[in-house]
Write a protein that holds these residues in place. Structure first.
Motif, PDB file in Angstrom:
ATOM      1  N   TYR A  69       0.977  -1.394  -0.160  1.00 26.70           N
ATOM      2  CA  TYR A  69       0.472   0.057  -0.152  1.00 26.70           C
ATOM      3  C   TYR A  69       1.052   1.307  -0.147  1.00 26.70           C
ATOM      4  CZ  TYR A  69      -3.712  -3.385   1.570  1.00 26.70           C
ATOM      5  OH  TYR A  69      -4.683  -4.974   1.724  1.00 26.70           O
ATOM      6  N   GLY A  70       0.197   2.215  -0.978  1.00 27.82           N
ATOM      7  CA  GLY A  70       0.802   3.179  -0.166  1.00 27.82           C
ATOM      8  C   GLY A  70       1.497   4.134  -2.360  1.00 27.82           C
ATOM      9  N   GLY A  71       2.557   4.259  -2.229  1.00 27.90           N
ATOM     10  CA  GLY A  71       3.483   4.542  -3.365  1.00 27.90           C
ATOM     11  C   GLY A  71       2.614   6.031  -4.189  1.00 27.90           C
ATOM     12  N   LYS A  72       3.837   6.082  -4.897  1.00 25.90           N
ATOM     13  CA  LYS A  72       3.235   7.615  -6.311  1.00 25.90           C
ATOM     14  C   LYS A  72       2.663   7.086  -7.229  1.00 25.90           C
ATOM     15  CE  LYS A  72       7.390   8.405  -4.744  1.00 25.90           C
ATOM     16  NZ  LYS A  72       8.508   9.894  -4.611  1.00 25.90           N
ATOM     17  N   PHE A  73       1.202   6.660  -7.389  1.00 16.95           N
ATOM     18  CA  PHE A  73       1.183   6.559  -8.346  1.00 16.95           C
ATOM     19  C   PHE A  73       0.049   8.099  -9.098  1.00 16.95           C
ATOM     20  CE2 PHE A  73       0.600   2.941  -6.098  1.00 16.95           C
ATOM     21  CZ  PHE A  73       0.933   1.698  -7.296  1.00 16.95           C
ATOM     22  N   VAL A  74       1.520   8.731  -9.295  1.00 21.81           N
ATOM     23  CA  VAL A  74       1.199  10.128  -9.810  1.00 21.81           C
ATOM     24  C   VAL A  74       1.763  10.382 -11.490  1.00 21.81           C
ATOM     25  CG1 VAL A  74       0.486  10.859  -7.419  1.00 21.81           C
ATOM     26  CG2 VAL A  74       3.367  10.894  -8.825  1.00 21.81           C
ATOM     27  N   PRO A  75       1.515  11.538 -12.701  1.00 23.29           N
ATOM     28  CA  PRO A  75       1.869  11.777 -13.377  1.00 23.29           C
ATOM     29  C   PRO A  75       4.021  11.903 -12.808  1.00 23.29           C
ATOM     30  CG  PRO A  75      -0.437  13.249 -13.025  1.00 23.29           C
ATOM     31  CD  PRO A  75      -0.039  12.115 -12.152  1.00 23.29           C
ATOM     32  N   GLU A  76       3.852  11.922 -14.260  1.00 25.65           N
ATOM     33  CA  GLU A  76       5.665  11.909 -13.951  1.00 25.65           C
ATOM     34  C   GLU A  76       5.999  13.806 -13.348  1.00 25.65           C
ATOM     35  OE1 GLU A  76       9.321  10.360 -14.033  1.00 25.65           O
ATOM     36  OE2 GLU A  76       7.795   9.865 -14.913  1.00 25.65           O
ATOM     37  N   LEU A  78       5.053  15.072 -11.532  1.00 31.70           N
ATOM     38  CA  LEU A  78       4.956  15.030  -9.754  1.00 31.70           C
ATOM     39  C   LEU A  78       5.343  14.494  -9.226  1.00 31.70           C
ATOM     40  CD1 LEU A  78       0.996  14.739  -9.226  1.00 31.70           C
ATOM     41  CD2 LEU A  78       2.420  17.252  -8.496  1.00 31.70           C
ATOM     42  N   ILE A  79       6.559  14.169  -9.689  1.00 32.20           N
ATOM     43  CA  ILE A  79       7.613  12.922  -9.326  1.00 32.20           C
ATOM     44  C   ILE A  79       8.624  14.120  -7.983  1.00 32.20           C
ATOM     45  CG2 ILE A  79       9.704  11.753  -9.619  1.00 32.20           C
ATOM     46  CD1 ILE A  79       6.920  10.549  -9.459  1.00 32.20           C
ATOM     47  N   SER A  80       9.158  14.716  -8.764  1.00 25.04           N
ATOM     48  CA  SER A  80      10.074  15.989  -9.112  1.00 25.04           C
ATOM     49  C   SER A  80       9.669  16.940  -7.339  1.00 25.04           C
ATOM     50  CB  SER A  80      10.614  16.962  -9.533  1.00 25.04           C
ATOM     51  OG  SER A  80      11.743  17.719  -9.587  1.00 25.04           O
ATOM     52  N   ILE A 235      -5.960  19.009  -5.348  1.00 25.76           N
ATOM     53  CA  ILE A 235      -4.125  18.721  -5.899  1.00 25.76           C
ATOM     54  C   ILE A 235      -4.690  19.342  -7.408  1.00 25.76           C
ATOM     55  CG2 ILE A 235      -4.014  16.341  -6.991  1.00 25.76           C
ATOM     56  CD1 ILE A 235      -5.264  14.928  -4.268  1.00 25.76           C
ATOM     57  N   ARG A 236      -5.647  19.222  -8.078  1.00 23.92           N
ATOM     58  CA  ARG A 236      -5.289  19.451  -9.529  1.00 23.92           C
ATOM     59  C   ARG A 236      -4.895  21.192  -9.289  1.00 23.92           C
ATOM     60  NH1 ARG A 236     -10.462  19.472 -10.109  1.00 23.92           N
ATOM     61  NH2 ARG A 236     -10.403  17.504 -11.120  1.00 23.92           N
ATOM     62  N   ASN A 237      -5.510  22.043  -8.444  1.00 25.83           N
ATOM     63  CA  ASN A 237      -4.651  23.348  -8.149  1.00 25.83           C
ATOM     64  C   ASN A 237      -3.424  23.258  -7.805  1.00 25.83           C
ATOM     65  OD1 ASN A 237      -4.310  25.763  -6.432  1.00 25.83           O
ATOM     66  ND2 ASN A 237      -6.261  26.204  -7.347  1.00 25.83           N
ATOM     67  N   TRP A 238      -2.728  22.568  -7.085  1.00 26.75           N
ATOM     68  CA  TRP A 238      -1.469  22.342  -6.571  1.00 26.75           C
ATOM     69  C   TRP A 238      -0.918  22.075  -7.712  1.00 26.75           C
ATOM     70  CZ3 TRP A 238       1.349  17.702  -5.347  1.00 26.75           C
ATOM     71  CH2 TRP A 238       2.579  18.112  -5.008  1.00 26.75           C
TER      72      TRP A 238
END
Length: 455
Positions: A69-76, A78-80, A235-238
């Motif tokens: 569980y957890g992780g970072k399932f996000v667009p590239e 947002l990784i940085s 999140i979209r605003n951020w």
């Protein structure tokens, strides 16, 4: 849309022995989507469980995964920014000046430590219906924090972190409004611009908190729907303002490091609880009980005691109008493993991975997902989870008002209502602590409207 991963998980393997719990949380567990492999206990550093660590004694907080569980399932893109946030979070906790400022803020602004209150009349009530036998019931009074809830513990710490990072604009999402109020207050104190996204349905049900956020100088923006929709919009605003804004997560959800940060800053609840229990009766409590929406207040109480396997940890979800009715927020009871808002956890979803809209009389519990860490604790059997209906929560609200003169938040009432099922199973004099996560002024009208006129 959520991602339903039940079909691709295959056979999941989890370490359940007490030895494998050494070094918990997640830096002792590495996993991908398919499997979970535990590192041997000899490879895991022993961690002193406290809020702030000196640099030499604190390991890196690589809590990206809790089992699967957890992780970072996000667009590239947002990784940085997430990696930078993780670095700044760890850096701040190693900084003596940040430690000192946070300690002062928690004491002088938030009002910590909060009391561990012996609920004498509530204890007598349950003993009276069980032949004079039953546990001693204590309430961890997070409702006495500035702002009326546990949310300020995390909000003030993250607002300090935002300022440290040079961000002048803070963005947050809120359900019942307690996190919104806490964030708005922290931003006012630290001279930060604040924008709060809140679901239109929640704004109608919690108008007093909307008013308070406005008084504190926050811009409150309505989003059609409820908390899940407000979280998406926040999140979209951020994402659209990564260089200038800070997303202040209030729930133990989302991509790493958000769940770890929220849990870390809320864990002061359990650390105080251990100390207070030792001062009051000289040993650990027998049972800890907390409501579960996304998991911030439950983990705040539980985390200090995860390695104490003689302490039961019980999370109580919102059963709504019943688990079979489809109108509930019981993610751990009825959910399946999936990905939502950037992290893998249990999730209320249909066979096609579409979100099932959650329901609860406690607005702050209406979220279709749950903390990755709580998902993991469920799977390894370290924590127990149950459900309470809307009607049972309403009865618990009225009971605490009339027996103890305390207004509990409807969210917290789910934990209080579970005492109906718990107390008769415990020995006389055992110590039960319920996390009273928030104050119930905001819910007074809702309770009144649900109360039959003859009462």
């Amino acid at each position: 849309m959520a991602c339903n991963v039940e079909a691709i998980l295959g056979q999941r393997i989890f370490a359940t022995s007490s030895k494998k719990l050494q070094g918990f949380p997640s830096h002792s567990y590495k996993a991908n989507v398919i499997s979970c492999v535990a590192i041997g206990p000899s490879q895991v550093p022993q961690i002193p469980w406290k809020l702030i660590f000196h640099e030499k004694e604190r390991p890196l907080l690589s809590n990206e995964k809790f089992g699967i569980y957890g992780g970072k399932f996000v667009p590239e893109t947002l990784i940085s920014p997430l990696a930078k946030l993780d670095y700044e979070f760890n850096s701040a906790l190693r900084d003596p000046l940040f430690q000192m400022e946070l300690e002062v803020a928690l004491r002088d602004y938030v009002g910590r430590e909060t009391p561990l209150y012996f609920a004498q009349r509530l204890t007598d009530y349950y003993k009276s219906i069980n032949r004079g036998i039953g546990p001693d019931i204590y309430l961890k009074r997070e409702d006495l924090n500035h702002g009326g809830a546990h949310k300020i513990n995390n909000a003030i710490a993250q607002a300090m972190l935002a300022k440290r990072m040079g961000c002048k604009n803070v963005v947050a999402s809120t359900g019942a409004g307690q996190h919104g109020v806490a964030t708005a207050a922290a931003c006012a104190k630290l001279s930060l611009d604040c924008t709060i996204f809140m679901g239109s349905l929640d704004m109608e049900r919690q108008p007093s908190n909307v008013l308070l956020m406005n008084h504190l100088g926050a811009k409150v923006k309505s989003v059609k729907g409820s908390f899940k929709d407000a979280a998406s919009e926040g999140i979209r605003n951020w994402v659209n303002n990564l260089e200038t804004s800070y997303f202040l997560a209030g729930a133990a959800i989302g991509p790493h490091p958000c769940p770890t940060m929220v849990r870390e800053f809320q864990s002061i609840i359990g650390k105080e609880t251990r100390k207070q229990a030792m001062d009051k009766w000289g040993r650990k409590p027998h049972v800890l009980v907390a409501c579960v929406g996304s998991g911030s207040n439950a983990l705040g109480l539980f985390h200090e005691f995860i390695q104490d396997e003689d302490v039961r940890l019980i999370g109580v979800e919102a059963g709504g109008t019943g688990l079979d009715s489809g109108k509930h927020s019981a993610t751990l009871a009825k959910g399946q493993v999936g990905v939502y808002h950037g992290a893998m956890s249990y999730l209320l979803q249909d066979e096609e991975g579409q979100i099932i809209v959650p329901h609860s009389i406690g607005v702050g519990l209406e979220y279709p997902g749950v903390s990755p860490e709580l998902s993991f604790l469920k799977d390894i059997g370290r924590a127990e989870f149950s459900t309470v209906t809307d009607e049972e929560a309403l009865e618990a609200y009225k009971r605490l008002c009339r027996l103890e003169g305390i207004f509990p938040a409807l969210e917290s009432c789910h934990a209080l209502a579970f005492l109906d099922k718990l107390c008769s199973t415990l020995k006389d004099g055992e110590k039960v602590i319920v996390n009273l996560s928030g104050r119930g002024d905001k819910d007074a009208e809702s309770v009144f409207n649900h109360t039959p006129k003859h009462e």
